[in-house]
Design an enzyme around this catalytic site. Structure first.
Site, PDB file in Angstrom:
ATOM      1  CB  CYS A 175      -0.958  -0.049   1.188  1.00  0.00           C
ATOM      2  SG  CYS A 175      -2.234   1.228   1.135  1.00  0.00           S
ATOM      3  CB  CYS A 176       1.593   3.781   2.543  1.00  0.00           C
ATOM      4  SG  CYS A 176      -0.152   4.145   2.863  1.00  0.00           S
TER       5      CYS A 176
END
Length: 231
Positions: free
Chosen positions: A155-156
């Site tokens: 994700c990030c």
């Protein structure tokens, strides 16, 4: 070929360590119940936090900049598309269960923290570059390549690393210093990152790169005496 390739190509260039989202909402076991981690995934998160903290110490010791990228959810500015993706209506207000709400314990760093004077960037989405001045701050520091560590790999970390390579920063991802809430997902994320985004390396390899590039980092920063602290 006209010059060195692989990690050797970065040894004479100033780099930086980007630490992504190692905050209570994403790292503290007390906050992770809803994610359904099994024992292997829980252990991998603990190990990734420890490995990231060790790399922070190594970078600081070598004079390589450490840049802190943190999620700051603001109730007055709900992320409509994210709420919708997770099953809500587009115009639902931000609930108390949102991660990393500004001013709450969930937004605090966990297991490691910025030192005085280190750059901090608050983001609203996945990537540390989207809607922030991260690129400008890195350019001002003379940074020419980045290592991306923290949570979570799919994700990030992936979003930040992908934007970095698209902005023409060579990207290095230390395999021990990132994790996901499912070991299979983490493995898949690292495979995809290695294919299109960055060099996936060991922490030992990254530590050696810090040492090799430290003179370049020091030279770049020596021209910036009196620079403001960014927070």
């Amino acid at each position: 070929m006209t010059g060195p390739t692989g990690l050797a190509a970065l040894e004479a260039l100033p780099g930086a360590l980007l630490v992504v989202d190692v905050q209570r909402s994403f790292a503290d076991p007390d906050y992770l119940g809803a994610y359904g981690l099994d024992a292997a995934a829980s252990a991998s998160v603990v190990e990734a936090i420890a490995a990231t903290a060790a790399l922070v110490d190594e970078a600081r010791g070598q004079g390589v900049p450490v840049v802190w990228i943190e999620l700051g959810s603001e109730p007055g500015r709900p992320w409509r598309s994210s709420g919708w993706l997770r099953g809500g209506a587009l115009d639902d207000p931000m609930g108390d269960e949102e991660p990393c709400i500004v001013g709450t314990r969930g937004a605090e760093w966990y297991g490691l923290e910025p030192a005085a004077g280190e750059i901090r960037v608050v983001k609203r989405g996945y990537s540390g570059f989207l809607g922030t001045d991260l690129d400008a701050l890195l350019r001002a520091e003379g940074v020419e390549w980045v290592a991306v560590a923290g949570l979570t790999s799919e994700c990030c970390v992936a979003a930040t690393a992908t934007d970095a390579v698209q902005l023409d920063y060579p990207v290095v991802i230390p395999v021990e210093a990132t994790a996901a809430y499912d070991v299979r997902i983490n493995d898949n994320a690292l495979e995809q990152l290695a294919l299109n985004v960055g060099r996936v390396v060991t922490s030992a390899e990254l530590t050696s790169l810090f040492a090799a590039s430290a003179p370049a980092s020091a030279a770049a920063r020596s021209t910036l005496s009196g620079k403001p602290v960014h927070a």
